[in-house]
Structures are given as structure tokens and as C-alpha cells.
Enzyme design. Structure first.
Site, PDB file in Angstrom:
ATOM      1  N   GLY A 158      -6.093  -4.554   8.118  1.00 34.01           N
ATOM      2  CA  GLY A 158      -5.080  -5.556   7.902  1.00 34.01           C
ATOM      3  C   GLY A 158      -4.150  -5.618   9.079  1.00 34.01           C
ATOM      4  CB  ILE A 160      -0.606  -1.874  10.143  1.00 32.74           C
ATOM      5  CG1 ILE A 160       0.578  -2.499   9.399  1.00 32.74           C
ATOM      6  CG2 ILE A 160      -0.227  -0.743  11.025  1.00 32.74           C
ATOM      7  CD1 ILE A 160       1.294  -1.635   8.553  1.00 32.74           C
ATOM      8  NE  ARG A 241       2.500   4.299   0.121  1.00 30.93           N
ATOM      9  CZ  ARG A 241       3.020   3.654   1.379  1.00 30.93           C
ATOM     10  NH1 ARG A 241       2.773   4.096   2.418  1.00 30.93           N
ATOM     11  NH2 ARG A 241       3.852   2.717   0.947  1.00 30.93           N
ATOM     12  CD  GLU A 270       4.879  10.740   1.614  1.00 31.97           C
ATOM     13  OE1 GLU A 270       4.123  10.916   2.362  1.00 31.97           O
ATOM     14  OE2 GLU A 270       5.809   9.880   1.897  1.00 31.97           O
ATOM     15  CG  HIS A 288       6.325   7.892   4.743  1.00 37.51           C
ATOM     16  ND1 HIS A 288       5.910   7.727   3.601  1.00 37.51           N
ATOM     17  CD2 HIS A 288       6.275   6.677   5.179  1.00 37.51           C
ATOM     18  CE1 HIS A 288       5.433   6.572   3.315  1.00 37.51           C
ATOM     19  NE2 HIS A 288       5.807   5.721   4.431  1.00 37.51           N
TER      20      HIS A 288
HETATM   21  C1  8YV Z   1       8.433   2.750   4.032  1.00 32.50           C
HETATM   22  C2  8YV Z   1       5.850   2.384   4.328  1.00 32.50           C
HETATM   23  O1  8YV Z   1       9.172   3.238   4.659  1.00 32.50           O
HETATM   24  O2  8YV Z   1       6.063   0.004   4.028  1.00 32.50           O
HETATM   25  C3  8YV Z   1       5.335   0.867   3.782  1.00 32.50           C
HETATM   26  O3  8YV Z   1       4.332   0.817   3.189  1.00 32.50           O
HETATM   27  O4  8YV Z   1       5.337   3.246   3.932  1.00 32.50           O
HETATM   28  C4  8YV Z   1       7.065   2.617   4.823  1.00 32.50           C
HETATM   29  O5  8YV Z   1       7.452   1.515   5.763  1.00 32.50           O
HETATM   30  C5  8YV Z   1       8.358   3.392   2.812  1.00 32.50           C
HETATM   31  O6  8YV Z   1       7.307   2.972   1.883  1.00 32.50           O
HETATM   32  C6  8YV Z   1       9.585   3.747   2.002  1.00 32.50           C
HETATM   33  O7  8YV Z   1      10.201   2.434   1.713  1.00 32.50           O
END
Ligand code: 8YV
Length: 329
Positions: A158, A160, A241, A270, A288
Site C-alpha cells: 500500500g 507505506i 501489526r 502488545e 509501536h
Molecule cells: C498508531 C498505527 O499510532 O496508524 C496505525 O495503524 O499503528 C499507528 O500509527 C496506533 O495505531 C495507535 O493509534
């Protein structure tokens, strides 16, 4: 003044963002920074029209059971595996996330983790701090793996993933990727990447980077069988994740030297980290933080607020996930 709509802010956000919200809404806010319990969340959602949540609060039929006025739940996160979209559709609740604003920051971090992992940066620091550096040595220094002239395999291509591919090109790396669907020829060209089957990626990549969404199908995308396909010299980086990697299988593989090293920003369960992972030295751990820069975390909060405000003003939120709920409203 007309009655202000009520909203929930489920976890601590920047004080100036809270002030901004208080101008328009009656804010019920949990600024304790602790994740709300399922019971507290269900109760809090019972009398608000909108909610800002942070990617970890589970929004499912049970969370929505008492929510009679709720129109929107805005995630401060691009990943939305905390949302049960069919349940939100059934309840007529709009779901939004924060794409784009965090792409480059997250890709930067993915690259940082890749470099730290391949070149054993944190392990080296521990080594220095432990007083083990008694002399420079050809052989007895932490020897790493090169990035230049190596092949990076990106799973999940995607925004990223493509950002990581573009950075890898600058390092003279060959880029292969696997994704649900192949990119357009134009997008492939822009990030110099070739589509391959997952098995082929695992067999050929010197560095594997995971940037795919967490869905039921992606649970344990990387387990013992997949690690067995990887080169013993390969590194594995997960900025997607926890749950995409079987952490127990990974810990065993790292301890047995089946792969060279791993860099992890996310973990199953986590903030708990699998105790066997903590015993590995060939690992770089982060809490994270891939999206965590001053600028980007603020942009994420701002976009989530924009989404919430649009929904409560009867407009289509800029990053609406379940568009069918808006068109039915
Ligand atoms: C967040 C993330 O900081 O955007 C996401 O999917 O994993 C991180 O950018 C996290 O989900 C907490 O909000």
C-alpha cells in the site's frame, strides 16, 4: 447557544486538540491515557454522537449495543483492525481512519528499523554499554548484513510499502513485493518493484518487511513454515501489526539461528512482549512508534478531528471507510 453535541475522546490527546474540540462539543474525555475497558467504552458510547479512538479500542456489536445517537467513530490510526465494520454498518456508524498523513513518517521508521536490524545497532550499543568493547577487531565486532546490493521483499504494498520501496531504491536495493493485488505498471515503475508470489519472496529476499493490514486472512502470515523458506542470513521487519507474525515461532527461529535477525515495532498481545523474544539478542524492539513524530502524531489527531467534525456536520468525512453508511444517511 444551541446544545453542543456530546463526544467521547477515548484516550489522552494533545491538550490544544482537546481545547479545539471543546469549542464545538461537550467532551467526555478519558485523559488518563489508559485504554478504556470494554464496559466503560460501551457505557461511554451510549450517550455521545461521535468518538475519537486510538486504534486499540474494539468497536464491535457489543461496544455499540447501547449507542443510540452515535454517528461516527474516528480512529487516530490508519490501521483499523479494531473496527468490526459489518457491526458498524449494521449500527449505521461511520468509521474513519488517518491515511496519508503518516505514510512517510512510517516508511522512514520502517527503514530505520531495517537498518538497525541488519547492522545490529541496538545490540552494538548494549555491547558498548556493557563494557565489552575492549579493542577494534576484524572478526570480533558485531558483523551485520548489507542493505546495498541486497533484495528487499515487501509484503503489503500500500502507501507505506511503496514508501519503503522508494527509499530502498535510493540504497541500491532490488525490490520485490507481494500484495493482495498487483500494482499498476505505473506504480510498479515509480517504486522499481516487481510482483512475486509470497513463497518466492520469502526464498529470495535478504530482508523481508511486513506492511500489510491485519485481517482474519493475514493472521500468522509469517509462522514457522514461512520462516523455514527464508534465507538463514535474512532479516524480518514488522511495522504492520502483531498477529501477522507468530511471535513464538519467530522467537524459536531467532534462537536457533534460522534467520539472522528481526526488527519489531508491533507484537501479538502488545504492550506485552513474548518472553522468548525478550531473550533474543538478534532483535531490535520498539514500542509501536512507527508513526510517532511530533508533526505526524499531531496531523493524525487533526485528521481524525476533521473526520469527526465532517460526520457530525452531515458532510462526508475525508477518510471515510464505510462509505455505504454515509450514502444511506
Ligand atoms: C498508531 C498505527 O499510532 O496508524 C496505525 O495503524 O499503528 C499507528 O500509527 C496506533 O495505531 C495507535 O493509534
Amino acid at each position: 447557544l444551541a446544545h453542543k453535541p456530546k463526544i467521547l475522546v477515548a484516550r489522552a490527546i494533545f491538550p490544544e486538540a482537546l481545547v479545539k474540540l471543546e469549542a464545538f462539543y461537550e467532551v467526555h474525555s478519558n485523559q488518563s491515557d489508559q485504554l478504556m475497558s470494554a464496559e466503560a467504552l460501551q457505557k461511554a458510547l451510549s450517550d455521545v454522537q461521535g468518538a475519537l479512538v486510538t486504534g486499540s479500542e474494539r468497536i464491535d456489536a457489543s461496544a455499540l449495543a447501547l449507542a443510540k445517537d452515535l454517528k461516527v467513530v474516528a480512529n487516530i490510526s490508519v490501521g483499523y483492525n479494531n473496527f468490526d465494520i459489518p457491526a458498524m454498518n449494521a449500527a449505521g456508524v461511520m468509521a474513519t481512519n488517518t491515511p496519508d498523513v503518516l505514510t512517510d513518517t512510517t516508511a522512514d521508521f520502517g527503514f530505520a528499523l531495517l537498518m538497525a536490524t541488519a547492522r545490529r545497532i541496538t545490540e552494538s550499543e548494549h555491547w558498548v554499554r556493557a563494557g565489552k568493547w575492549d579493542q577494534w577487531s576484524i572478526v570480533n565486532n558485531p558483523l551485520g548484513m548489507d542493505l546495498h546490493n541486497s533484495t528487499v521483499g515487501i509484503i503489503g504494498m500500500g502507501r507505506i510499502g511503496q514508501g519503503i520501496a522508494k527509499r530502498a531504491l535510493g540504497f541500491g536495493m532490488k525490490v520485490i513485493y507481494h500484495n493482495r493485488s498487483q500494482l499498476s505498471a505505473e506504480d510498479e515503475k515509480a517504486c522499481g518493484a516487481s510482483y512475486v508470489a509470497k513463497e518466492s519472496l520469502l526464498q529470495n529476499a535478504d530482508h523481508v518487511v511486513l506492511v500489510l493490514p491485519y485481517t482474519a486472512q493475514n493472521h500468522h502470515t509469517i509462522g514457522a513454515a514461512e520462516i523455514a523458506l527464508m534465507k538463514p542470513t535474512a532479516t524480518l521487519v514488522n511495522i504492520a501489526r502483531g498477529g501477522i507474525v507468530d511471535d513464538s515461532a519467530l522467537a524459536q527461529a531467532l534462537q536457533a539461528g534460522k534467520i539472522f535477525a528481526a526488527g519489531l515495532d508491533v507484537f501479538e498481545g502488545e504492550p506485552q512482549v513474548h518472553p522468548e523474544l525478550l531473550k533474543c539478542s538478534n532483535i531490535v524492539l520498539a514500542p509501536h512508534i512507527a508513526s510517532a513524530t511530533e508533526k505526524t502524531r499531531r496531523a493524525m489527531v487533526d485528521l481524525a478531528i476533521e473526520n469527526l467534525q465532517a460526520a457530525l456536520d452531515g458532510k462526508e468525512p475525508p477518510s471515510l471507510i464505510n462509505t455505504e453508511v454515509f450514502s444511506k444517511a
